[in-house]
Write an enzyme that holds these catalytic residues in place. Sequence first.
Site, mmCIF file in Angstrom:
data_model
loop_
_atom_site.group_PDB
_atom_site.id
_atom_site.type_symbol
_atom_site.label_atom_id
_atom_site.label_comp_id
_atom_site.label_asym_id
_atom_site.label_seq_id
_atom_site.Cartn_x
_atom_site.Cartn_y
_atom_site.Cartn_z
ATOM 1 N N GLU A 435 0.829 -1.227 0.000
ATOM 2 C CA GLU A 435 0.000 0.000 0.000
ATOM 3 C C GLU A 435 0.852 1.262 0.000
ATOM 4 O O GLU A 435 0.524 2.242 0.665
ATOM 5 C CB GLU A 435 -0.961 0.023 1.198
HETATM 6 C C1 LIG Z 1 2.466 -9.712 0.173
HETATM 7 C C2 LIG Z 1 2.283 -8.604 -0.806
HETATM 8 C C3 LIG Z 1 1.012 -8.245 -1.208
HETATM 9 C C4 LIG Z 1 0.834 -7.238 -2.143
HETATM 10 N N1 LIG Z 1 -0.423 -6.945 -2.614
HETATM 11 C C5 LIG Z 1 -0.559 -6.129 -3.693
HETATM 12 C C6 LIG Z 1 -1.810 -5.988 -4.355
HETATM 13 O O1 LIG Z 1 -2.827 -6.541 -3.938
HETATM 14 N N2 LIG Z 1 -1.876 -5.206 -5.468
HETATM 15 C C7 LIG Z 1 -0.785 -4.572 -5.965
HETATM 16 O O2 LIG Z 1 -0.905 -3.909 -6.990
HETATM 17 N N3 LIG Z 1 0.433 -4.678 -5.361
HETATM 18 C C8 LIG Z 1 0.566 -5.447 -4.242
HETATM 19 N N4 LIG Z 1 1.783 -5.590 -3.639
HETATM 20 C C9 LIG Z 1 2.921 -4.844 -4.150
HETATM 21 C C10 LIG Z 1 3.358 -3.754 -3.202
HETATM 22 O O3 LIG Z 1 2.434 -2.720 -3.163
HETATM 23 C C11 LIG Z 1 4.764 -3.326 -3.649
HETATM 24 O O4 LIG Z 1 5.631 -4.371 -3.272
HETATM 25 C C12 LIG Z 1 5.188 -2.016 -3.033
HETATM 26 O O5 LIG Z 1 4.428 -0.958 -3.559
HETATM 27 C C13 LIG Z 1 6.673 -1.710 -3.272
HETATM 28 O O6 LIG Z 1 7.029 -1.899 -4.611
HETATM 29 P P1 LIG Z 1 8.291 -2.807 -4.959
HETATM 30 O O7 LIG Z 1 8.116 -4.100 -4.264
HETATM 31 O O8 LIG Z 1 8.442 -2.840 -6.419
HETATM 32 O O9 LIG Z 1 9.504 -2.080 -4.292
HETATM 33 P P2 LIG Z 1 10.345 -0.884 -4.953
HETATM 34 O O10 LIG Z 1 9.422 0.138 -5.495
HETATM 35 O O11 LIG Z 1 11.366 -1.471 -5.848
HETATM 36 O O12 LIG Z 1 11.054 -0.277 -3.658
HETATM 37 C C14 LIG Z 1 12.228 -0.835 -3.075
HETATM 38 C C15 LIG Z 1 12.713 0.139 -1.988
HETATM 39 O O13 LIG Z 1 13.032 1.412 -2.588
HETATM 40 C C16 LIG Z 1 12.272 2.454 -2.009
HETATM 41 N N5 LIG Z 1 11.889 3.404 -3.051
HETATM 42 C C17 LIG Z 1 11.418 3.140 -4.281
HETATM 43 N N6 LIG Z 1 11.177 4.276 -4.937
HETATM 44 C C18 LIG Z 1 11.479 5.288 -4.110
HETATM 45 C C19 LIG Z 1 11.438 6.708 -4.200
HETATM 46 N N7 LIG Z 1 10.983 7.333 -5.286
HETATM 47 N N8 LIG Z 1 11.820 7.420 -3.124
HETATM 48 C C20 LIG Z 1 12.246 6.824 -2.008
HETATM 49 N N9 LIG Z 1 12.316 5.492 -1.863
HETATM 50 C C21 LIG Z 1 11.937 4.724 -2.906
HETATM 51 C C22 LIG Z 1 11.061 1.773 -1.385
HETATM 52 O O14 LIG Z 1 10.539 2.542 -0.297
HETATM 53 C C23 LIG Z 1 11.648 0.449 -0.931
HETATM 54 O O15 LIG Z 1 12.253 0.613 0.324
HETATM 55 C C24 LIG Z 1 1.955 -6.555 -2.658
HETATM 56 C C25 LIG Z 1 3.252 -6.911 -2.231
HETATM 57 C C26 LIG Z 1 3.411 -7.929 -1.334
HETATM 58 C C27 LIG Z 1 4.817 -8.315 -0.946
#
Ligand SMILES: Cc1cc2nc3c(=O)[nH]c(=O)nc-3n(C[C@H](O)[C@H](O)[C@H](O)COP(=O)(O)OP(=O)(O)OC[C@H]3O[C@@H](n4cnc5c(N)ncnc54)[C@H](O)[C@@H]3O)c2cc1C
Length: 584
Positions: A435
């Site tokens: 989220e």
């Molecule tokens: C169990 C689970 C359930 C989920 N359910 C859903 C769902 O129902 N629907 C859905 O669409 N998604 C879902 N997600 C996805 C989830 O919302 C994403 O994992 C989350 O938004 C982070 O994206 P990412 O994993 O690609 O991490 P990344 O975006 O790659 O981030 C990696 C790290 O970098 C940091 N970061 C990235 N960009 C920036 C920035 N611009 N400034 C500062 N810091 C930054 C982040 O804070 C994090 O610490 C789910 C994920 C999990 C693990």
Amino acid sequence: MTYRAPTRDLAFALSEVAGLGQLRGLEPFAGFDPETLEAVLDGAGRFAEGVLAPLNRSGDLEGARFENGRVFAAAGFADAFRRYGEGGWNGLAADPEYGGQGLPRAAALAAFEFVHAANMSFGLCPTLSEAAMHCLAAHGSASQKAIYLPKLVSGEWTGTMNLTEAQSGSDLALVRSRAEPDGNGGYKLFGQKIFITWGDHDCADNIAHLVLARLPDAPDGVKGISLFLAPKLLVDGAGKIGAANALRALSIEHKLGIHASPTCVMAFEGALAELVGQPNQGLAQMFTMMNAARLNVGMQGVGIAERAYQQALAFSLERRQGRSPWASEYPARIFDQPDVRRMLMLMKAKIEAARAICLSTAVAADVAEHSSDAAAREAARLREELFVPIAKAWSTDVGVEVASLGLQVHGGMGFIEETGAAQYYRDARIAPIYEGTNGIQAIDLAGRKLALANGAAVAQLLADMRETATQLRAQKLDAIAPPLDAGIAALERATRAMLDKKGTAAALAAATPYLELAGDVAGGWMHAKAALAASKLESDYGKSKIALAEFYAAHVLAPAPGRLAAIESGAGAFAAITPSQLGA
Ligand SMILES: Cc1cc2nc3c(=O)[nH]c(=O)nc-3n(C[C@H](O)[C@H](O)[C@H](O)COP(=O)(O)OP(=O)(O)OC[C@H]3O[C@@H](n4cnc5c(N)ncnc54)[C@H](O)[C@@H]3O)c2cc1C
């Protein structure tokens, strides 16, 4: 250990701290009285204790299953979900026109705490359905509302949120899924989504997927994203379910926690879909859904923390070790070891602060939506906007911290799966990630939210906090007033520093310490309000609220201004650091 829904604490937090009284006199809540609130909390509490909590451990051990292209929930979940729908729990805050009960969101959120505490994996399914209802109610067409909302409210169908793709997580500008006109006024969706919570399962008759995708010739970036509605099974104009749509789960993830919540890779292979709202407005529309979901995820943090706390407290009363200055018997209950009692107090004090922050946000959302007074609506909207990132990030961090303290109270037994404490820790860990990661929440707070109404939103918050501090001094609550004053002064100074740095790398670097300070101080403000209300009660319960507020003042509020150093130094210390200097 069994779970006991803390209904009295929720009723106290809603009425005495979160300002539920503000909803009195609002037209849609004319029939919502203290008796109704009590009935909702009691009923939700009993359901959580009796139906959901017993499935928590078995769900963790068994997990959701992917077999022959289909996803199956752990044993007992389908039946529990059916009973949840039949009990009306899906539609507590939904519009009565679609079968909902039209209660305040604050009451529904309070009930959600019990669901998340009893069984966080289960709670995710209605969380996503509620967010989908919210989104369709705000942006759906008349026929989308008429067909989908009653089914989502009844729980016959569930909802999902399909944003994330392998290359597009926090940065949704990178979404690649595409939508092509199907020649009949609808669209065909193509693409792959990952991490989709409850993306497939066997607990409901159908699943309504809300999907972000790009129309042909859409502009690059976030301005070219549209929102689509694609059901798992096709639905005709009368709402009747037909053939399978061209979408499926490819697999489910093996995760650290929430094992009973299927997290799916979803393939859209020409799935028939309808546009929701206007083309290229998908992200803005999805934000309606995300705000509701973010608040709900904040409450997950509270719920899982409460569950961990209850178990740690019970363990501390059974386990005996060492001599205690507070007990004559040897060995003493570890509850009587001052350091263990400190941990328990810290757990409970943080839970109560986070709970009140979340509930206050929900009350603001209710006023913003339903007040007949335009100025009150606008003031409440600003408070809701300002508080959503704090409610989400600070409360989910509390969830992890409290679950970790719960393990610590157990000593070695906390690290052993059988006690259950470890599951709460594993489950809690996802909430700061999904989220919108807590880092993204902090950037939202520091960037967009502080600037709301030219800084008037945060200025009003500081003024309201100061008003409470004045009342504390009048009531001679002297252990709480000075640390609250110091916290408010630090937050004001930090806010100025953040506004001065707005739009710079320094502001981005300081965003998380700023959110942490804002959460710590907002939590202190909540405790101050609780202490003021409790000082009128001549009861043990009232004394416990004052003791918690005093504890929070000394252990959380007093050190909070220490975060100013990180906030004011911004990126200074690490702006020029290279990967090789860090050992890469
Ligand atoms: C169990 C689970 C359930 C989920 N359910 C859903 C769902 O129902 N629907 C859905 O669409 N998604 C879902 N997600 C996805 C989830 O919302 C994403 O994992 C989350 O938004 C982070 O994206 P990412 O994993 O690609 O991490 P990344 O975006 O790659 O981030 C990696 C790290 O970098 C940091 N970061 C990235 N960009 C920036 C920035 N611009 N400034 C500062 N810091 C930054 C982040 O804070 C994090 O610490 C789910 C994920 C999990 C693990």
